[in-house]
Scaffold this motif. Structure first.
Motif: not given
Length: 163
Positions: A73-75, A96-104, A106-120
């Motif tokens: 999921r791209i947040r 200065e151009l900036s691109l910020q993105a967050g993603f996480d 989820a596993a098939a059962d809906g549980s969090e597989r990777l927590p929200l991570q942010s990149l810039e």
């Protein structure tokens, strides 16, 4: 002449043996098979670019979220720009151009597989002269390149963390 061919062949073997690959080239990682990329309908969006890069690399993506092993999921996917320098008349010379993105993930059962991570990502764009149209075209190309770089970074993180 034959020594030149032998030398080139040796150089190619050396490059192949060290793991050298062209920029953007990625091999399919079995850990990413069954991944579903949400919101990838828009081909120019970050999610669309990630999906295209994964398919190009040979990853077997899930067709729907229900059949997926993991859901990416791209947040957030946001471009911003700010002026870095101006000339004596107040006209912007450098941005200065900036691109910020967050993603996480989820596993098939809906549980969090990777927590929200942010990149810039940050890039500088220098103007030369009065060519406003050229600036706009260059900025658009830079944004496309930044999305590709961001997609590659997210894919590398997925490969490292979903094993």
């Amino acid at each position: 002449m034959q020594s030149v061919h032998s030398w080139l062949f040796g150089l190619l073997l050396l490059l192949a043996g060290c793991g050298f690959h062209l920029k953007g080239y990625q091999q399919a990682d079995p850990a990413l098979d069954g991944l579903f990329v949400e919101q990838a309908e828009q081909r120019d969006s970050l999610a669309g670019v990630i999906q295209r890069e994964l398919v190009t690399a040979g990853v077997k993506l899930a067709d729907t979220a229900e059949t997926a092993k993991h859901r990416l999921r791209i947040r957030a996917d946001r471009f911003t720009q700010r002026v870095l320098s101006v000339d004596a008349s107040g006209k912007a010379l450098e941005y200065e151009l900036s691109l910020q993105a967050g993603f996480d993930v989820a596993a098939a059962d809906g549980s969090e597989r990777l927590p929200l991570q942010s990149l810039e990502l940050l890039r500088q764009l220098t103007l030369s002269g009065q060519d406003e149209l050229g600036y706009r075209n260059e900025a658009a190309l830079l944004r496309i390149d930044m999305r590709l770089d961001m997609a590659d970074q997210i894919i590398r993180r997925l490969q490292a963390q979903l094993k």
